[in-house]
Design a protein around this motif. Structure first.
Motif, PDB file in Angstrom:
ATOM      1  N   TYR A 123      -9.026  11.314  -3.007  1.00 33.94           N
ATOM      2  CA  TYR A 123      -7.699  11.819  -2.630  1.00 33.94           C
ATOM      3  C   TYR A 123      -7.655  13.332  -2.574  1.00 33.94           C
ATOM      4  O   TYR A 123      -6.797  13.920  -1.919  1.00 33.94           O
ATOM      5  CB  TYR A 123      -6.676  11.309  -3.649  1.00 33.94           C
ATOM      6  N   GLU A 132      -8.911   0.635   2.034  1.00 31.17           N
ATOM      7  CA  GLU A 132      -9.079  -0.796   1.801  1.00 31.17           C
ATOM      8  C   GLU A 132      -9.220  -1.563   3.097  1.00 31.17           C
ATOM      9  O   GLU A 132      -9.998  -2.518   3.178  1.00 31.17           O
ATOM     10  CB  GLU A 132      -7.897  -1.323   0.988  1.00 31.17           C
ATOM     11  N   SER A 135      -6.013   3.942  -8.286  1.00 27.55           N
ATOM     12  CA  SER A 135      -4.673   3.554  -7.839  1.00 27.55           C
ATOM     13  C   SER A 135      -4.528   2.056  -7.629  1.00 27.55           C
ATOM     14  O   SER A 135      -3.482   1.478  -7.937  1.00 27.55           O
ATOM     15  CB  SER A 135      -4.326   4.290  -6.540  1.00 27.55           C
ATOM     16  N   ASN A 136      -5.554   1.400  -7.098  1.00 32.99           N
ATOM     17  CA  ASN A 136      -5.398  -0.024  -6.792  1.00 32.99           C
ATOM     18  C   ASN A 136      -5.772  -0.925  -7.959  1.00 32.99           C
ATOM     19  O   ASN A 136      -5.160  -1.972  -8.166  1.00 32.99           O
ATOM     20  CB  ASN A 136      -6.218  -0.393  -5.549  1.00 32.99           C
ATOM     21  N   SER A 138       1.026   4.650  -8.073  1.00 36.98           N
ATOM     22  CA  SER A 138      -0.135   5.531  -7.928  1.00 36.98           C
ATOM     23  C   SER A 138       0.172   6.993  -8.197  1.00 36.98           C
ATOM     24  O   SER A 138      -0.741   7.814  -8.270  1.00 36.98           O
ATOM     25  CB  SER A 138      -0.723   5.390  -6.517  1.00 36.98           C
ATOM     26  N   GLN A 193      -4.871   4.823   0.536  1.00 33.45           N
ATOM     27  CA  GLN A 193      -5.106   3.494  -0.037  1.00 33.45           C
ATOM     28  C   GLN A 193      -5.234   2.441   1.055  1.00 33.45           C
ATOM     29  O   GLN A 193      -6.163   1.627   1.058  1.00 33.45           O
ATOM     30  CB  GLN A 193      -3.975   3.125  -0.999  1.00 33.45           C
ATOM     31  N   HIS A 204       0.823  -1.213   0.000  1.00 30.98           N
ATOM     32  CA  HIS A 204       0.000   0.000   0.000  1.00 30.98           C
ATOM     33  C   HIS A 204       0.860   1.267   0.000  1.00 30.98           C
ATOM     34  O   HIS A 204       0.647   2.188   0.782  1.00 30.98           O
ATOM     35  CB  HIS A 204      -0.956   0.015   1.191  1.00 30.98           C
TER      36      HIS A 204
END
Length: 964
Positions: free
Chosen positions: A753, A745, A498-499, A481, A741, A409
């Motif tokens: 963000y 999660e 990003s993920n 990211s 992140q 992360h």
């Protein structure tokens, strides 16, 4: 090969050509899938095209899993034929091993193991469907797909001298892996964004994977044509008529000779694999130490609120300048192992508790890393094959660093801000780094020299380009990211995430490195530079998907150019090219900081908010290297086979390790795939618990990464919505990180963000357990001081639309900025006719000055507790909601600011909403005791008294409750 039974009266009962094994496997496998598809469409069409979000007509073609696993009789058709497939499948793997096995070569055996493992896991995911057991179905499926990678690449590597078969294998494998990218994209469009029709498109790519997978193995028919399979009765007990004795395996002599001639290109040796893995891990150690330097330096001006003097450690990278002294240069080149081992000191820093001494340790490690790597580049520059592998180690080390950060992360697990308590793997990383350094330097170094005396290119231009390239790699590619957040514009989602879209960056980096090796002249051409410059401009000027296309273009180019540029620069004076190069790199790092920290450095306003200048200078610096490469006339293609045999032999092991790294990334991406499990804490009471927290860039008071401690407090405080300030960590000095992140999660929250790193703020972020329907980002007027970021988001809270504002005001030193910002935000909040609340950092005293602009008729907002006189920065305001509680929770050593929390009840009708908008102040601020409100409205008792881990209710020593 003669038969051992040639002297016996024994005949062959049955013989057939080996290609029939391939045809049987292909026919049975296709029959399994296609029969299920035909039967399913015929009997249950609308049921098998239905998914969790949509059905016919939005979705009109079924996925593989829906076709083969859910219903009778299509499931039975599939299992019947797939069971028949298993026999030819095991026979195919066995014949392939017999055909490719050579004495002293272990690769055929390894590929054979993967072939058997693949067959077994195929049985797992086909006979255990997602309906039967979703977890085990996924485990078998992922194992199968992961094993497919070494199986396909291994088969291509081991292919006998059959040009047609090799060509088909490459085409089919390319199509297979190429289909994975759109497959993942459309699955995300379906699963995350719920786009109608996306699952149908996904289904076509899923079916294409099945077809390509079977087709790849069907190519073995071209190789098995030389094999004859014979069944013999060795004792004469059979009553069948004997046939003429035929050998079990017949190998064409010419083919055997051709295979022997190709032995060099297919030779596989585990020591070479370990060499490649150790080299890349050593590159990973370099990037881990280098990227931690800015992060540990940043801690000191952050806590001093200004220049601290420790910023001088940024210059630790200048150690290669001492290579200008010839005796020292010869000594360092000769004893490279010693200096490479010294560089590991940067990974020992986590053992040092005191932040000052930890920084000293990191600075020493960085200086040794830069010195040792430059000495290695210089000493190996004359050997084209060797310098290529050194550069591949260097850039694949960056790739490994980015993948590790994705898996953790955005924190590197061996950084000095990590330890066991916050998820670090420092001890393991250190041991591996020592072993990698020993193997990296195990071969005797050769004294380097300026190997290009007739080269007309300029060492100074190489230095400029090395500085620009290192800065570009570090600032843009050290985290997957970073560029995603450059183009992030808020909700609804209109760009990459990003993920779920990090694979674009990873695949672009990997592909770029391959291009740099195979076409060095092409990637160093002015045409390629022009395309990359356009990509940089698109990334800088545009957002969403279009901006990100520029980012991926630039990613490919930077990794590709690194190969010929570093290789060529290494042939020049190391002190000038890399010593000056690191100085340019340092200047760019400072430039990169000053565009946002202009209020804190001399001359900062001159470059205020000019990321566009940074990108322009970066590309101009890189262009200096392109000019040099074209002056040196780098060949557009690699040398002919005879001249590149050694290079190709080494190269494939680095490709293999890079492939394994990509597999690790895919596994991490699967683990991190969002679950969409967003549940508020007290839904039955229609309560929304909101908090505001200034997180000080996720470094605690002792210079440790604080995400996990933050996570624990947010969870224990039962926050449904939280605004985070000082949260933009996507710069070199902050480690190119993204705390949101991990929090989103782990806590099951949506995340915005806020204004991205190219918007020149210190950051504002929003996390919510309620869906974010829409969000817009604002940069408030700041004529003198730093930019003030704000988020205006609309949440779907129990079916009611609620607006939330997250805002960070300017500094105390700039009163005019703060006045203009207060007026802007008051107008913005006043435009909302919905229930709303503000989570903010206002830099004002209660009831004084700008406070009366924020809390006014223009904004319509009310203070969460007007009697709380002890505030200066953090404030929570609201309107159209029933405020039921307010608390202040101490921070412990996580940051320098407490967590402020408020509880609201969301109105369940328009009549109730209208009342809450018009309630009088006296009734609104009426205090009640805790026992007078329902239990679901109360704050956790965990923080009463001494609290836990240094977190307790303070100022009032208990929460305050309100009733009206």
């Amino acid at each position: 090969m003669s038969s051992k039974y040639k002297d016996k009266d024994v005949g062959a009962l049955l013989s057939f050509n080996g290609r029939w094994v391939s045809w049987a496997h292909t026919g049975a496998a296709y029959a399994a899938f296609l029969s299920a598809l035909v039967v399913g469409i015929s009997l249950h069409y609308q049921k098998i095209v239905q998914n969790e979000w949509f059905g016919y007509p939005q979705e009109w073609f079924p996925s593989v899993s829906a076709t083969i696993g859910d219903r009778f009789p299509e499931r039975s058709f599939f299992m019947f034929f797939i069971a028949i497939t298993s026999g030819p499948r095991f026979a195919l793997v066995g014949l392939w091993y017999l055909l490719t096995a050579k004495p002293g070569h272990s690769l055929p055996k390894t590929v054979g193991y993967f072939g058997v493992f693949r067959t077994i896991t195929c049985g797992g995911w086909t006979f255990v469907t997602s309906t039967d057991n979703h977890d085990w179905h996924d485990i078998f499926m992922i194992s199968y797909l992961v094993a497919t990678i070494p199986w396909m690449f291994g088969c291509i590597t081991l292919s006998p001298a059959n040009a047609t078969a090799v060509k088909y294998r490459k085409y089919v494998a390319g199509a297979f892996f190429g289909a994975i990218v759109p497959l993942v994209y459309f699955f995300i469009q379906h699963k995350v964004h719920r786009v109608p029709g996306a699952y149908t498109t996904y289904a076509f790519f899923e079916w294409s994977l099945v077809l390509f997978d079977v087709a790849f193995d069907a190519v073995t028919a071209l190789d098995f044509d030389t094999l004859e399979i014979v069944v013999k009765d060795t004792r004469g007990t059979s009553k069948g008529a004997p046939r003429s004795a035929i050998e079990v395996t017949k190998v064409d002599k010419e083919k055997l000779k051709a295979a022997a001639n190709a032995a060099l290109s297919t030779r596989f040796a585990w020591p070479d694999v370990f060499d490649a893995a150790a080299d890349i891990y050593h590159g990973f150690a370099f990037w881990s130490v280098l990227t931690s330097l800015g992060l540990t330096v940043w801690y000191f001006p952050l806590w001093h609120m200004g220049i601290s003097g420790y910023e001088a450690f940024v210059m630790s990278t200048l150690s290669p300048v001492i290579l200008a002294i010839r005796p020292l240069r010869n000594l360092i080149v000769k004893y490279q192992r010693f200096f490479h081992l010294l560089s590991v000191a940067g990974l020992v820093a986590y053992k040092v508790d005191d932040p000052v001494y930890r920084l000293f340790t990191i600075g020493f490690g960085v200086s040794m890393q830069c010195l040792a790597w430059v000495a290695t580049f210089y000493s190996d520059a004359a050997n084209e094959a060797k310098i290529e592998t050194r550069v591949l180690s260097f850039i694949f080390g960056l790739l490994m660093s980015s993948i590790a950060k994705f898996a953790w992360h955005t924190n590197n697990p061996i950084w000095p801000i990590m330890h066991a308590e916050n998820g670090g793997w420092n001890g393991t990383g250190l041991v591996l780094a020592i072993l990698a350094a020993l193997r990296f330097t195990r071969k005797r170094p050769v004294l380097g020299g300026d190997v290009s005396r007739n080269d007309k290119s300029s060492s100074a231009l190489y230095a400029l380009s090395i500085g620009g390239l290192l800065f570009a790699l570090h600032s843009l590619l050290s985290d997957t990211s970073t560029m995603v957040l450059w183009v992030w514009e808020g909700y609804p989602v209109r760009g990459p995430l990003s993920n779920t879209h990090a694979y674009y960056t990873i695949f672009a980096m990997t592909g770029g490195a391959f291009l740099g090796v195979t076409t060095p002249g092409l990637v160093s051409s002015w045409s390629a530079f022009g395309i990359a410059s356009v990509g940089a401009a698109v990334l800088t000027l545009y957002g969403e998907w279009f901006g990100f296309y520029g980012a991926t273009t630039l990613s490919v180019y930077l990794m590709a150019l690194a190969v010929p540029l570093i290789s060529s620069a290494s042939k020049k004076s190391p002190a000038l090219t890399f010593g000056l190069g690191f100085l340019i790199y340092n200047f760019m790092v400072l430039f990169h900081v000053w565009v946002v920290a202009y209020a804190f450095v001399p001359g900062g306003p001159l470059v205020r908010e000019h990321t566009d200048w940074i990108m322009t200078v970066m590309m101009l610096l890189i262009g200096c290297g392109v000019f040099n490469l074209n002056t040196a006339k780098i060949p557009r293609q690699a040398p002919k086979y005879q001249k590149r045999a050694q290079t190709t032999q080494r190269r494939k092991y680095y490709y293999g390790v890079a492939g394994v790294l990509n597999i690790f990334f895919l596994i991490a991406a699967f683990i991190r795939f969002p679950t969409n499990d967003y549940k508020p804490y007290h839904a039955e009471d229609r309560v929304i618990t909101a908090g505001i927290w200034t997180i000080h860039f996720s470094l605690d008071n002792d210079m440790w990464s604080s995400e996990r401690r933050m996570r624990d407090l947010i969870k224990e405080a039962e926050l449904d919505v939280i605004g985070l300030l000082e949260s933009d960590l996507q710069r070199i000095i902050m480690g190119n990180r993204d705390t949101t992140q991990f929090l989103a999660e782990d806590l099951g929250m949506y995340v915005d963000y806020g204004p991205g790193p190219n918007k020149h703020t210190w950051g504002a972020a929003l996390l919510s357990k309620f869906p974010i329907v829409n969000s817009t980002h604002h940069l408030l007027p700041s004529p003198v001081g730093e930019l003030a970021p704000a988020i205006h988001a609309t949440l779907d809270v129990y079916g009611t639309l609620v607006d939330v504002f997250v805002f960070h005001s300017g500094q105390e030193e700039d009163p005019e900025d703060r006045r203009q910002q207060s007026e802007y935000l008051a107008r913005l909040m006043g435009t909302s006719t919905r229930p709303s609340f503000l989570l903010s950092y206002l830099v004002t005293r209660p009831l004084e000055g700008n406070y009366n602009t924020y809390v006014s008729k223009k904004s319509g907002m009310h203070d969460v507790d007007p009697s709380d006189w002890d505030r200066w920065c953090e404030y929570i305001l609201f309107k159209g909601l029933q405020r039921i509680g307010y608390a202040r929770i101490s921070r412990s050593t996580i940051t320098d600011t407490e967590l402020q929390v408020a509880k609201f009840v969301v109105p369940d009708s328009q009549e109730r909403t209208d009342y809450l908008f018009n309630v009088e102040a006296e009734a609104r601020n009426h205090r009640v005791q805790e026992h007078e409100i329902p239990e679901g409205w109360r704050f956790p008792a965990l923080f009463r008294g001494e609290g836990v881990r240094g977190h307790r209710y303070h100022v009032f020593d208990e929460p305050r409750y309100y009733g009206y």
